[in-house]
Design a protein around this motif. Sequence first.
Motif, PDB file in Angstrom:
ATOM      1  N   LEU A  72      40.625  61.102  31.442  1.00 57.01           N
ATOM      2  CA  LEU A  72      41.145  62.074  32.393  1.00 57.01           C
ATOM      3  C   LEU A  72      42.530  61.651  32.853  1.00 57.01           C
ATOM      4  CD1 LEU A  72      40.736  64.527  34.319  1.00 57.01           C
ATOM      5  CD2 LEU A  72      39.776  62.920  35.961  1.00 57.01           C
ATOM      6  N   LYS A  73      43.483  62.564  32.740  1.00 56.25           N
ATOM      7  CA  LYS A  73      44.850  62.309  33.212  1.00 56.25           C
ATOM      8  C   LYS A  73      45.071  63.132  34.477  1.00 56.25           C
ATOM      9  CE  LYS A  73      49.267  61.033  32.689  1.00 56.25           C
ATOM     10  NZ  LYS A  73      49.741  59.657  32.536  1.00 56.25           N
TER      11      LYS A  73
ATOM     12  N   GLN B 274      51.344  65.867  41.935  1.00 55.91           N
ATOM     13  CA  GLN B 274      52.353  66.904  42.099  1.00 55.91           C
ATOM     14  C   GLN B 274      53.576  66.349  42.819  1.00 55.91           C
ATOM     15  OE1 GLN B 274      50.927  70.633  43.700  1.00 55.91           O
ATOM     16  NE2 GLN B 274      52.910  71.102  44.573  1.00 55.91           N
ATOM     17  N   PRO B 275      54.783  66.552  42.272  1.00 55.46           N
ATOM     18  CA  PRO B 275      56.000  66.100  42.954  1.00 55.46           C
ATOM     19  C   PRO B 275      56.105  66.724  44.350  1.00 55.46           C
ATOM     20  CG  PRO B 275      56.497  66.771  40.703  1.00 55.46           C
ATOM     21  CD  PRO B 275      55.081  67.182  40.970  1.00 55.46           C
ATOM     22  N   GLY B 276      56.581  65.936  45.294  1.00 53.16           N
ATOM     23  CA  GLY B 276      56.777  66.431  46.653  1.00 53.16           C
ATOM     24  C   GLY B 276      55.587  66.230  47.573  1.00 53.16           C
TER      25      GLY B 276
ATOM     26  N   ASP C 215      50.782  59.422  38.983  1.00 50.65           N
ATOM     27  CA  ASP C 215      49.918  59.836  37.869  1.00 50.65           C
ATOM     28  C   ASP C 215      48.897  58.740  37.590  1.00 50.65           C
ATOM     29  OD1 ASP C 215      51.520  62.041  37.759  1.00 50.65           O
ATOM     30  OD2 ASP C 215      52.432  61.586  35.829  1.00 50.65           O
ATOM     31  N   LYS C 216      47.689  59.163  37.226  1.00 52.52           N
ATOM     32  CA  LYS C 216      46.592  58.204  37.075  1.00 52.52           C
ATOM     33  C   LYS C 216      45.767  58.547  35.842  1.00 52.52           C
ATOM     34  CE  LYS C 216      43.921  54.948  39.035  1.00 52.52           C
ATOM     35  NZ  LYS C 216      44.358  53.648  39.518  1.00 52.52           N
TER      36      LYS C 216
END
Length: 199
Positions: A141-142, A146-148, A189-190
Amino acid sequence: NLGINKANYFISRNLAHKVTIGDNGNILEELNISYKNASNTRMGGDYKNYLRIVLPSNTTITEILINDTPQVLIDAVMDPLIYEAKDFKPPNGLEIEKVSQDNKTIYGFIVNVPVGDITKIKIKYTLAANIFGLNNFSYNLKLFKQPGIDNLPYSFSLAYPKSFNIVNATDGIKREEEKVMYAEKIIEDKDLIINFAKK
């Protein structure tokens, strides 16, 4: 945010992701997203959000509920010659845009979170993959942050058949009998990876 306002600052989010791998090999998933809009009419406003879910190729959405109400799902009207026409009437139901890109299926739709309110979205879907007959497989799972957004509270659970054992998994994943769990505030990101082998 499509509302052309400053509502973003007042929005908090929470994600809960549940995966069930059945004895028949089917992979069913449920994603629960909660939005809270703490703004008011003077500062902020309604949060009109275009929500996109990036899923493995050929994933099929089976149901979407908004505040526990099942939605009638219809294909989004994407042709500007149609939706900009004077006599255009928006169709009844939740318009869903579906796009295939880079071996992924991306679904998008509009979600409105009124001032001072909480809106809950539940998305149920089935992966095209099936593990029936496999001696080993990997669930990868990636998570895209979200930016911001400073951080995103996220919880994950996966239930799997008794005929499998976990070989190894990403650090932080907790194991129980035929179930794994993970919870964290996502700040980047994970990747979550769980490797299984047949007993």
